[in-house]
Scaffold this motif. Sequence first.
Motif, short mmCIF file in Angstrom:
data_model
loop_
_atom_site.label_atom_id
_atom_site.label_comp_id
_atom_site.label_asym_id
_atom_site.label_seq_id
_atom_site.Cartn_x
_atom_site.Cartn_y
_atom_site.Cartn_z
N HIS A 74 32.50 43.37 43.00
CA HIS A 74 31.18 42.79 42.70
C HIS A 74 30.85 41.68 43.69
O HIS A 74 29.68 41.51 44.09
N TYR A 75 31.85 40.92 44.11
CA TYR A 75 31.61 39.84 45.03
C TYR A 75 31.20 40.35 46.41
O TYR A 75 30.38 39.73 47.10
N ALA A 86 26.53 38.97 37.28
CA ALA A 86 26.64 39.23 35.84
C ALA A 86 27.80 40.15 35.55
O ALA A 86 28.55 39.96 34.58
N ARG A 87 27.98 41.19 36.40
CA ARG A 87 29.10 42.10 36.20
C ARG A 87 30.44 41.38 36.43
O ARG A 87 31.43 41.63 35.73
N ALA A 88 30.46 40.46 37.39
CA ALA A 88 31.68 39.71 37.65
C ALA A 88 32.02 38.81 36.46
O ALA A 88 33.19 38.68 36.04
N LYS A 89 30.99 38.17 35.87
CA LYS A 89 31.22 37.31 34.70
C LYS A 89 31.76 38.13 33.54
O LYS A 89 32.69 37.70 32.84
N ARG A 93 35.28 37.59 31.57
CA ARG A 93 35.38 37.34 30.13
C ARG A 93 36.32 38.34 29.47
O ARG A 93 36.97 38.01 28.46
N ALA A 94 36.42 39.52 30.06
CA ALA A 94 37.25 40.56 29.44
C ALA A 94 38.74 40.38 29.78
O ALA A 94 39.59 40.98 29.12
N LEU A 95 39.01 39.56 30.78
CA LEU A 95 40.41 39.36 31.18
C LEU A 95 41.06 38.25 30.35
O LEU A 95 40.45 37.24 30.05
#
Length: 458
Positions: A74-75, A86-89, A93-95
């Motif tokens: 994503h970066y 947003a996808r990176a955030k 959060r899922a990690l």
Amino acid sequence: MHATYMTMNLKHKIFALTILPLLLALAVIALLVWQRAEDIADQQAKTIEEALLTSKRAELKHYVSLALSAIEPHYQHGLADANAQARAKAALRALSFDSDGYFFVYDLTGTNLVHPRQPDLEGRNLWDMQDRQGRYVIRALVEAAKAGGGYPRYGWEKPSTGQLTEKLGHVVLLDRWGWVVGTGIYLDDVAQAIAEARKRAGDNARNTLYSLGGIALVAVLIVFGAGLALNVSEQRLADDKLKTLAQRIVTLQEEERARVARDLHDGISQVLVSTKFQFELAQYKVEHGGVGAADDLRKGIDDLSSAIHEVRRISHDLRSSILDTLGLSAAIAQLANEFELRNWVAVNFDNQLGDFELPDHEAIALFRIAQEALTNTERHAEASEVQIKLVKEPRQVRLAITDNGQGFDATRIDRDGGIGLRNIRERVEHLGGQFHMTSAPGCTRLEVCLPLSLEAHT
């Protein structure tokens, strides 16, 4: 009673001088052991802390690398792409790891962008947040990221307990998005490990101190037992000496009584009987008109004078009246004159005492010493010359008696009797003085030094 009190005090002092240095040495050793244990505990704590922190730094670096790998696609999508961010955030959060491990994101102004465990913080600027120790938490994270990544420590609420806990963080900077991405590991296990290490060190130190205490107790008991045994032994010796002394006193009393009785019987008694006979003979001659009564009376008077002289001699031997009236110098001078007349021996008395007056107990002691020494000379020395010297020195009075007799073995005084010389020695020691005796053919010297007491005056 006073002597017993002084003896007990001396025993207590000896016991104290034995025990106190031992206890002091053990106390110093215990203090050094405790101090050394504290130093070792500090070193162990630092070693354990550094080892655990090194391990946790490596672990944090690994976790952050995993997080960067997860958001790398994503970066790389494009600059300032809202969808990519947003996808990176969402990916961050899922990690998670362990029960309290998560990842967070801040921008360079200190605004929180991602916080999975405290979502209410997202969108808030926390630039001025401080922990309990006054450390600016977010500022430290941002500064560490700008510096190329670091491992700041700060206090943060632990999700599983809800309590503020020391935490080690690791952050990196994503330049294109202006993000500070990082995570942290709570250090309560490090504090627990350090506390356990300190406890073990403290337990070892206490065990060592208990061992030292046991050694001290055993040592005190040994010293006490040895002192008790020595005390019992000394008490027995003292009792034996007291019995011997008591027996000697009784013996000396009996010898003195026998001497007085012998003097009375052999001297005064015979003279008085002779005198009575002369007076009775004179009475008979007067009553019957016989001649020679006057001669018998004169002889009776002469015998009576001899009896009076003998009474004075015995009285003088028991207690010199001159000593009481004229002092020590005159009394010794009389002893010397009587000795010279009785034995036809030249006596030179060097009196340097002058008008100095000694206390009664010291004067009597020196008089008896001179009397005993002259008696020994008369009985054993076969001398033709005697020198007596009485000197007052700055702190003592010295009496020296020397003769040119046949001498004797001075080392055999205590072994072969010598009651008179032992009496002299005991008198001198009782008064705290010094006694010296040397003898060889042609020269025997007795010297006594008595310290001047506070009672002495001129």
